[in-house]
Write a protein that holds these residues in place. Structure first.
Motif, PDB file in Angstrom:
ATOM      1  N   GLU A  75      49.125  -3.636  46.651  1.00 42.29           N
ATOM      2  CA  GLU A  75      47.795  -3.418  45.976  1.00 42.29           C
ATOM      3  C   GLU A  75      47.561  -2.553  44.843  1.00 42.29           C
ATOM      4  O   GLU A  75      46.726  -2.820  43.848  1.00 42.29           O
ATOM      5  CB  GLU A  75      47.030  -3.093  47.336  1.00 42.29           C
ATOM      6  CG  GLU A  75      46.957  -3.952  48.289  1.00 42.29           C
ATOM      7  CD  GLU A  75      46.336  -3.443  49.517  1.00 42.29           C
ATOM      8  OE1 GLU A  75      45.724  -2.516  49.498  1.00 42.29           O
ATOM      9  OE2 GLU A  75      46.171  -4.077  50.753  1.00 42.29           O
ATOM     10  N   ARG A  76      48.359  -1.323  44.925  1.00 46.68           N
ATOM     11  CA  ARG A  76      48.026  -0.499  43.941  1.00 46.68           C
ATOM     12  C   ARG A  76      48.660  -1.036  42.350  1.00 46.68           C
ATOM     13  O   ARG A  76      48.028  -0.602  41.377  1.00 46.68           O
ATOM     14  CB  ARG A  76      48.734   1.118  43.996  1.00 46.68           C
ATOM     15  CG  ARG A  76      48.169   1.603  45.140  1.00 46.68           C
ATOM     16  CD  ARG A  76      48.891   2.791  45.474  1.00 46.68           C
ATOM     17  NE  ARG A  76      48.798   3.911  44.497  1.00 46.68           N
ATOM     18  CZ  ARG A  76      47.763   4.751  44.547  1.00 46.68           C
ATOM     19  NH1 ARG A  76      46.738   4.788  45.178  1.00 46.68           N
ATOM     20  NH2 ARG A  76      47.543   5.380  43.275  1.00 46.68           N
ATOM     21  N   GLU A  77      49.730  -1.821  42.537  1.00 47.78           N
ATOM     22  CA  GLU A  77      50.041  -2.583  41.219  1.00 47.78           C
ATOM     23  C   GLU A  77      49.297  -3.399  40.519  1.00 47.78           C
ATOM     24  O   GLU A  77      48.927  -3.499  39.343  1.00 47.78           O
ATOM     25  CB  GLU A  77      51.498  -3.130  41.616  1.00 47.78           C
ATOM     26  CG  GLU A  77      52.650  -1.967  41.796  1.00 47.78           C
ATOM     27  CD  GLU A  77      54.016  -2.852  42.395  1.00 47.78           C
ATOM     28  OE1 GLU A  77      55.072  -2.086  42.162  1.00 47.78           O
ATOM     29  OE2 GLU A  77      53.965  -4.007  42.844  1.00 47.78           O
ATOM     30  N   ALA A  78      48.659  -4.199  41.588  1.00 43.59           N
ATOM     31  CA  ALA A  78      47.518  -5.343  41.375  1.00 43.59           C
ATOM     32  C   ALA A  78      46.555  -4.541  40.497  1.00 43.59           C
ATOM     33  O   ALA A  78      45.842  -4.903  39.578  1.00 43.59           O
ATOM     34  CB  ALA A  78      47.066  -6.240  42.403  1.00 43.59           C
ATOM     35  N   ALA A  79      45.928  -3.448  41.161  1.00 43.09           N
ATOM     36  CA  ALA A  79      44.802  -2.715  40.700  1.00 43.09           C
ATOM     37  C   ALA A  79      44.977  -1.977  39.380  1.00 43.09           C
ATOM     38  O   ALA A  79      44.314  -2.088  38.523  1.00 43.09           O
ATOM     39  CB  ALA A  79      44.370  -1.763  41.966  1.00 43.09           C
ATOM     40  N   ALA A  80      46.452  -1.646  39.139  1.00 45.35           N
ATOM     41  CA  ALA A  80      46.768  -0.993  37.901  1.00 45.35           C
ATOM     42  C   ALA A  80      46.623  -2.165  36.656  1.00 45.35           C
ATOM     43  O   ALA A  80      46.231  -1.894  35.703  1.00 45.35           O
ATOM     44  CB  ALA A  80      48.110  -0.600  37.948  1.00 45.35           C
ATOM     45  N   VAL A  81      47.365  -3.293  37.096  1.00 48.27           N
ATOM     46  CA  VAL A  81      47.235  -4.394  36.172  1.00 48.27           C
ATOM     47  C   VAL A  81      45.840  -4.918  35.772  1.00 48.27           C
ATOM     48  O   VAL A  81      45.213  -5.016  34.562  1.00 48.27           O
ATOM     49  CB  VAL A  81      47.959  -5.643  36.577  1.00 48.27           C
ATOM     50  CG1 VAL A  81      47.796  -6.690  35.796  1.00 48.27           C
ATOM     51  CG2 VAL A  81      49.370  -5.253  36.723  1.00 48.27           C
ATOM     52  N   PHE A  82      44.996  -4.931  36.847  1.00 44.01           N
ATOM     53  CA  PHE A  82      43.629  -5.184  36.685  1.00 44.01           C
ATOM     54  C   PHE A  82      42.866  -4.225  35.868  1.00 44.01           C
ATOM     55  O   PHE A  82      42.267  -4.773  34.762  1.00 44.01           O
ATOM     56  CB  PHE A  82      42.844  -5.264  38.070  1.00 44.01           C
ATOM     57  CG  PHE A  82      41.169  -5.582  37.775  1.00 44.01           C
ATOM     58  CD1 PHE A  82      40.820  -6.746  38.246  1.00 44.01           C
ATOM     59  CD2 PHE A  82      40.419  -4.388  37.880  1.00 44.01           C
ATOM     60  CE1 PHE A  82      39.745  -7.259  37.952  1.00 44.01           C
ATOM     61  CE2 PHE A  82      38.969  -5.065  37.504  1.00 44.01           C
ATOM     62  CZ  PHE A  82      38.641  -6.325  37.740  1.00 44.01           C
ATOM     63  N   PHE A  83      42.991  -3.061  35.645  1.00 47.38           N
ATOM     64  CA  PHE A  83      42.490  -2.164  35.194  1.00 47.38           C
ATOM     65  C   PHE A  83      42.918  -2.023  33.519  1.00 47.38           C
ATOM     66  O   PHE A  83      42.304  -1.475  32.848  1.00 47.38           O
ATOM     67  CB  PHE A  83      42.390  -0.798  35.493  1.00 47.38           C
ATOM     68  CG  PHE A  83      41.340  -0.517  36.646  1.00 47.38           C
ATOM     69  CD1 PHE A  83      40.012  -0.540  36.308  1.00 47.38           C
ATOM     70  CD2 PHE A  83      41.420  -0.848  38.027  1.00 47.38           C
ATOM     71  CE1 PHE A  83      38.817  -0.256  37.144  1.00 47.38           C
ATOM     72  CE2 PHE A  83      40.377  -0.532  38.870  1.00 47.38           C
ATOM     73  CZ  PHE A  83      39.012  -0.500  38.582  1.00 47.38           C
ATOM     74  N   ALA A  84      44.363  -2.223  33.407  1.00 42.07           N
ATOM     75  CA  ALA A  84      44.895  -2.383  32.117  1.00 42.07           C
ATOM     76  C   ALA A  84      44.293  -3.636  31.297  1.00 42.07           C
ATOM     77  O   ALA A  84      43.805  -3.156  30.137  1.00 42.07           O
ATOM     78  CB  ALA A  84      46.192  -2.777  32.234  1.00 42.07           C
ATOM     79  N   VAL A  85      43.726  -4.446  32.007  1.00 40.48           N
ATOM     80  CA  VAL A  85      43.122  -5.782  31.312  1.00 40.48           C
ATOM     81  C   VAL A  85      41.833  -5.261  31.045  1.00 40.48           C
ATOM     82  O   VAL A  85      41.010  -5.402  30.074  1.00 40.48           O
ATOM     83  CB  VAL A  85      43.130  -6.907  32.215  1.00 40.48           C
ATOM     84  CG1 VAL A  85      42.304  -8.138  31.447  1.00 40.48           C
ATOM     85  CG2 VAL A  85      44.567  -7.324  32.116  1.00 40.48           C
ATOM     86  N   GLN A  86      41.213  -4.442  31.949  1.00 40.85           N
ATOM     87  CA  GLN A  86      39.983  -4.117  31.951  1.00 40.85           C
ATOM     88  C   GLN A  86      39.320  -3.293  30.760  1.00 40.85           C
ATOM     89  O   GLN A  86      38.347  -3.043  30.158  1.00 40.85           O
ATOM     90  CB  GLN A  86      39.244  -3.356  33.313  1.00 40.85           C
ATOM     91  CG  GLN A  86      38.012  -2.872  33.457  1.00 40.85           C
ATOM     92  CD  GLN A  86      37.058  -4.253  33.853  1.00 40.85           C
ATOM     93  OE1 GLN A  86      37.352  -5.261  33.919  1.00 40.85           O
ATOM     94  NE2 GLN A  86      35.930  -3.693  34.158  1.00 40.85           N
TER      95      GLN A  86
END
Length: 325
Positions: A75-86
């Protein structure tokens, strides 16, 4: 081997091979050709872009848009990728604009509801601010692709002085302060140059052969701009705030030195023709910097400050006439 595992490894295999026959895959996985045909049908239904070729030398090949195998994220990795794109959302132009939006939606939509709620909370409390720019850079993908493929482009470029066509070989693209730049070898000036990406009016492949620039990349760009010919020795003392300001400017990387107390100095040779630029730069830093050398730069700074002072003279004083006897 379970069917699920075989399908996952099959995705990896077809991406690696790009072109294959059913018999080759059957031998590799130790199953019948009928089983492989069923598996390929399932992959096709999952979105793997397979193309069937008929004839004595036929088989299957995968189209240009390959589908990557499934990747498990915490979950934390997915959130990190999400915010990298964000972090890219404030840019008016991106090299992969459509793909960026698609990737963001995939990460968000396929997350559990509680994770989406947590991301919604974080999204309102984390931001990556960049200056708002109206300038559009529609050729970012073309420039990046040319850099990767080592291609020469014929471009129509509007510099500060004039507009015209020239051939360039891109090294890479980068962003700073909300604007995109392209480092490239310019065949017109026979030197490396940094171009503003929003000033390209066209960019198409050229038939000219490329130079061998494979070993040159953005990480070595400072080495490309060491002054040649007429140069001057620059030395300037910096306060802590001056160091922080210079750290934000990529050109200063090779000149900046920092002390243990966080103050520092700029030292090194710069091109004589860049003295007006440095005069404006140091005037902008104000009391955060003190230029010691060269004399030409100190003189240019004084001249610029005098011109600025004229703009702020009191109108009554400026217009007053001396008393005549």
């Amino acid at each position: 081997m379970s069917k699920a595992k075989r399908l996952m490894e099959l995705i990896i295999a077809v991406n690696r091979k790009r072109r294959f026959t059913v018999k080759e895959l059957a031998n590799e996985f130790g199953v019948s050709t009928r089983t492989i045909l069923r598996d390929l049908q399932e992959l096709s239904e999952l979105g793997v872009p397979l193309y069937s070729e008929v004839g004595p030398h036929g088989g299957y090949r995968i189209l240009q848009e390959r589908l990557l195998p499934p990747i498990a994220f915490t979950e934390r990795e997915a959130a990190a990728v999400f915010f990298a794109v964000q972090a890219l959302r404030h840019y008016s132009s991106l090299p992969f604009e459509t793909e960026t939006s698609t990737a963001l939606n995939k990460f968000y939509n396929y997350m559990p509801e509680d994770v989406r709620d947590r991301i919604d909370q974080m999204r309102d409390r984390v931001d990556f601010i960049t200056p708002a720019r109206q300038a559009q850079s529609p050729y970012l993908s073309v420039l990046l692709d040319a850099a990767i493929r080592q291609m020469v482009l014929l471009v129509d470029y509007a510099s500060k002085q004039k507009r015209g066509k020239r051939e360039i070989q891109p090294i890479g693209i980068f962003t700073q302060e909300g604007l995109w730049y392209c480092l490239a070898y310019c065949f017109l000036s026979k030197s490396f140059r940094v171009f503003r990406c929003d000033r390209f009016d066209s960019a198409v492949p050229s038939e000219s052969p490329p130079l061998d620039l494979q070993q040159i990349h953005l990480g070595s760009k400072e080495e490309l701009f060491r002054p040649e010919g007429d140069s001057v020795y620059l030395y300037a003392e910096l306060s802590k705030e001056g160091v922080e300001a210079c750290e934000a400017d990529p050109w200063s990387a090779s000149l900046l030195h920092v002390r243990n107390d966080s103050t520092g100095w700029l030292e090194g040779h710069v091109a004589s023709k860049d003295v007006p630029f440095f005069a404006s730069y140091f005037v902008g830093l104000g009391k955060k910097a003190a230029v010691r050398q060269p004399k030409e730069l100190r003189t240019a700074i004084r001249q610029l400050l005098s011109e600025i002072m004229v703009q702020y003279e009191d109108e009554e004083v400026a217009g007053a006439q001396p008393n005549m006897c």
